[in-house]
Write a protein that holds these residues in place. Structure first.
Motif, short mmCIF file in Angstrom:
data_model
loop_
_atom_site.label_atom_id
_atom_site.label_comp_id
_atom_site.label_asym_id
_atom_site.label_seq_id
_atom_site.Cartn_x
_atom_site.Cartn_y
_atom_site.Cartn_z
N PRO A 1 0.84 -1.20 0.00
CA PRO A 1 0.00 0.00 0.00
C PRO A 1 0.88 1.25 0.00
O PRO A 1 2.01 1.24 0.47
CB PRO A 1 -0.78 -0.13 1.31
CG PRO A 1 0.09 -0.97 2.19
CD PRO A 1 0.86 -1.89 1.29
N ASP B 1 -3.61 1.40 -3.20
CA ASP B 1 -4.49 1.35 -2.04
C ASP B 1 -4.00 0.29 -1.06
O ASP B 1 -2.90 -0.25 -1.23
CB ASP B 1 -5.94 1.10 -2.48
CG ASP B 1 -6.14 -0.25 -3.17
OD1 ASP B 1 -5.26 -1.14 -3.09
OD2 ASP B 1 -7.20 -0.43 -3.80
N LYS B 2 -4.81 -0.05 -0.08
CA LYS B 2 -4.40 -1.02 0.96
C LYS B 2 -4.12 -2.41 0.39
O LYS B 2 -3.44 -3.21 1.02
CB LYS B 2 -5.45 -1.09 2.06
CG LYS B 2 -6.76 -1.65 1.60
CD LYS B 2 -7.78 -1.71 2.71
CE LYS B 2 -9.08 -2.28 2.16
NZ LYS B 2 -10.04 -2.54 3.19
#
Length: 168
Positions: free
Chosen positions: A53, A79-80
């Motif tokens: 991430p 993103d994560k």
């Protein structure tokens, strides 16, 4: 009579709005891909790799001729789940477009490979290649972990790299 005119008018407005959406999104593409931490320093994803991430990537399109003048650049952040998305306007059929890693948010996994292909991925950004979907998937990109994990030797053995000394 007034009711049929209203229906025709509403139908025409709906058609025009759909036409506008279709025309405006014709040359709009979305590049998606993943960035991972190459925990074995072998430049491909294994069962001990992890997605990163907060990693930054950059898309650059260059002319094939004219000394590779840049025609488009864009950046994305993962993103994560290690997934990035970059929106691209325009058709880039006559250009070479590549996504590359810029910066890792993980200090222990921030080395950029200098050889091989794990640090950049080519993507075709055109509507003239038989792909209808505007989303283009790029190959996974990786940052190298500072030191390979101890279990990497076992992972490589499982993959059939028994006597190959490719661990750094």
């Amino acid at each position: 009579m007034a009711k049929s005119c209203a229906i025709i008018l509403v139908s025409a407005l709906c058609f025009l709005s759909f036409l506008d959406i279709a025309l405006s999104s014709k040359d709009r593409f979305f590049i998606e891909g993943k960035v991972y931490c190459d925990t074995c320093r072998i430049q491909f994803f294994t069962r001990v790799s992890k997605y990163l991430p907060g990693a930054k990537v950059k898309l650059v399109c260059r002319e094939e001729a004219n000394a590779g003048n840049e025609t488009f650049t864009g950046e994305g952040v993962t993103d994560k789940n290690g997934v990035y998305k970059i929106e691209v306007d325009g058709d880039h059929e006559e250009e070479i477009c590549e996504v590359s890693v810029l910066e890792s948010a993980d200090e222990e996994c921030s080395d950029i490979p200098t050889d091989g292909y794990g640090h950049f991925a080519r993507v075709s950004i055109t509507g003239n290649n038989g792909i209808i979907n505007p989303v283009r998937q790029a190959n996974p990109l990786g940052f190298l972990k500072k030191d390979a994990l101890p279990q990497c030797k076992e992972v490589l053995r499982e993959l059939g790299f028994d006597d190959v000394g490719i661990l750094v």
